[in-house]
Design a protein around this motif. Sequence first.
Motif, PDB file in Angstrom:
ATOM      1  N   LYS A 182      23.213  42.790  39.938  1.00 25.70           N
ATOM      2  CA  LYS A 182      24.103  43.082  38.818  1.00 25.70           C
ATOM      3  C   LYS A 182      25.555  43.122  39.310  1.00 25.70           C
ATOM      4  O   LYS A 182      25.874  43.775  40.287  1.00 25.70           O
ATOM      5  CB  LYS A 182      23.731  44.434  38.209  1.00 25.70           C
ATOM      6  CG  LYS A 182      24.536  44.786  36.977  1.00 25.70           C
ATOM      7  CD  LYS A 182      24.013  46.069  36.368  1.00 25.70           C
ATOM      8  CE  LYS A 182      24.706  46.528  35.132  1.00 25.70           C
ATOM      9  NZ  LYS A 182      26.015  46.146  34.845  1.00 25.70           N
ATOM     10  N   ILE A 183      26.425  42.415  38.607  1.00 28.07           N
ATOM     11  CA  ILE A 183      27.847  42.423  38.923  1.00 28.07           C
ATOM     12  C   ILE A 183      28.444  43.716  38.366  1.00 28.07           C
ATOM     13  O   ILE A 183      28.236  44.034  37.191  1.00 28.07           O
ATOM     14  CB  ILE A 183      28.565  41.204  38.283  1.00 28.07           C
ATOM     15  CG1 ILE A 183      27.888  39.893  38.677  1.00 28.07           C
ATOM     16  CG2 ILE A 183      30.044  41.200  38.612  1.00 28.07           C
ATOM     17  CD1 ILE A 183      27.914  39.577  40.142  1.00 28.07           C
ATOM     18  N   ASP A 199      30.842  46.366  36.600  1.00 32.26           N
ATOM     19  CA  ASP A 199      31.813  46.271  35.518  1.00 32.26           C
ATOM     20  C   ASP A 199      33.154  46.734  36.096  1.00 32.26           C
ATOM     21  O   ASP A 199      33.461  47.926  36.106  1.00 32.26           O
ATOM     22  CB  ASP A 199      31.382  47.152  34.340  1.00 32.26           C
ATOM     23  CG  ASP A 199      32.316  47.007  33.161  1.00 32.26           C
ATOM     24  OD1 ASP A 199      33.029  45.985  33.075  1.00 32.26           O
ATOM     25  OD2 ASP A 199      32.349  47.930  32.322  1.00 32.26           O
ATOM     26  N   ALA A 245      38.090  42.523  40.875  1.00 34.12           N
ATOM     27  CA  ALA A 245      37.004  42.057  41.736  1.00 34.12           C
ATOM     28  C   ALA A 245      37.542  40.871  42.541  1.00 34.12           C
ATOM     29  O   ALA A 245      37.702  39.778  42.011  1.00 34.12           O
ATOM     30  CB  ALA A 245      35.788  41.662  40.916  1.00 34.12           C
ATOM     31  N   THR A 278      39.399  35.579  43.082  1.00 35.09           N
ATOM     32  CA  THR A 278      38.787  36.462  42.097  1.00 35.09           C
ATOM     33  C   THR A 278      37.294  36.196  42.033  1.00 35.09           C
ATOM     34  O   THR A 278      36.862  35.043  41.999  1.00 35.09           O
ATOM     35  CB  THR A 278      39.425  36.226  40.713  1.00 35.09           C
ATOM     36  OG1 THR A 278      40.822  36.511  40.807  1.00 35.09           O
ATOM     37  CG2 THR A 278      38.796  37.100  39.648  1.00 35.09           C
ATOM     38  N   GLY A 306      34.159  36.047  39.926  1.00 38.23           N
ATOM     39  CA  GLY A 306      33.863  35.881  38.505  1.00 38.23           C
ATOM     40  C   GLY A 306      32.676  36.715  38.063  1.00 38.23           C
ATOM     41  O   GLY A 306      31.974  37.319  38.885  1.00 38.23           O
ATOM     42  N   PRO A 307      32.412  36.745  36.769  1.00 38.48           N
ATOM     43  CA  PRO A 307      31.290  37.522  36.219  1.00 38.48           C
ATOM     44  C   PRO A 307      29.929  37.098  36.782  1.00 38.48           C
ATOM     45  O   PRO A 307      28.991  37.880  36.790  1.00 38.48           O
ATOM     46  CB  PRO A 307      31.347  37.255  34.712  1.00 38.48           C
ATOM     47  CG  PRO A 307      32.664  36.643  34.448  1.00 38.48           C
ATOM     48  CD  PRO A 307      33.182  36.076  35.737  1.00 38.48           C
ATOM     49  N   ASP A 308      29.838  35.861  37.270  1.00 36.64           N
ATOM     50  CA  ASP A 308      28.597  35.375  37.869  1.00 36.64           C
ATOM     51  C   ASP A 308      28.564  35.553  39.381  1.00 36.64           C
ATOM     52  O   ASP A 308      27.636  35.115  40.052  1.00 36.64           O
ATOM     53  CB  ASP A 308      28.369  33.903  37.514  1.00 36.64           C
ATOM     54  CG  ASP A 308      29.481  32.993  38.044  1.00 36.64           C
ATOM     55  OD1 ASP A 308      30.491  33.505  38.593  1.00 36.64           O
ATOM     56  OD2 ASP A 308      29.334  31.763  37.886  1.00 36.64           O
TER      57      ASP A 308
END
Length: 131
Positions: free
Chosen positions: A34-35, A37, A41, A62, A64-66
């Motif tokens: 799990k990334i 929140d 990042a 950066t 990313g969300p993935d």
Amino acid sequence: CSLILLSSFVVAGCGGPPVSLVPVEGIVVFEGGKIPDAAVATVHFEPVADGPQQIRKVASGTIGPDGRFTLMTRRPGDGVIPGRYRVFFTVEKTFAGREQLVPARYASAEETPFEVSVEPRTNPPFRFEIE
């Protein structure tokens, strides 16, 4: 006279061979997949003190969300100077930077367990697992 002296310094300081950057990308896998929140990042590649590169510049990107990242030294996506790097992460809940979301050993160039070599040719994507 000082203007001429300053101009000479700038020209001499900017001389030398151009620095070649190579593309670097990868993925950060966080515990449990799990990334976090996070408002911030970022992955950082900091040159090791005894590395082979003559110019030592930190590269960052950066996350990313993935979990994927692409590094930059001067401009987004421009790459990294080949050499050896210690890899650490800034993953913070807010932009104020008061709550780090990864263990301290991953948030410091001095303590990180990750050290990589960036080759002067195409590099496979790097993968970092944060426990």
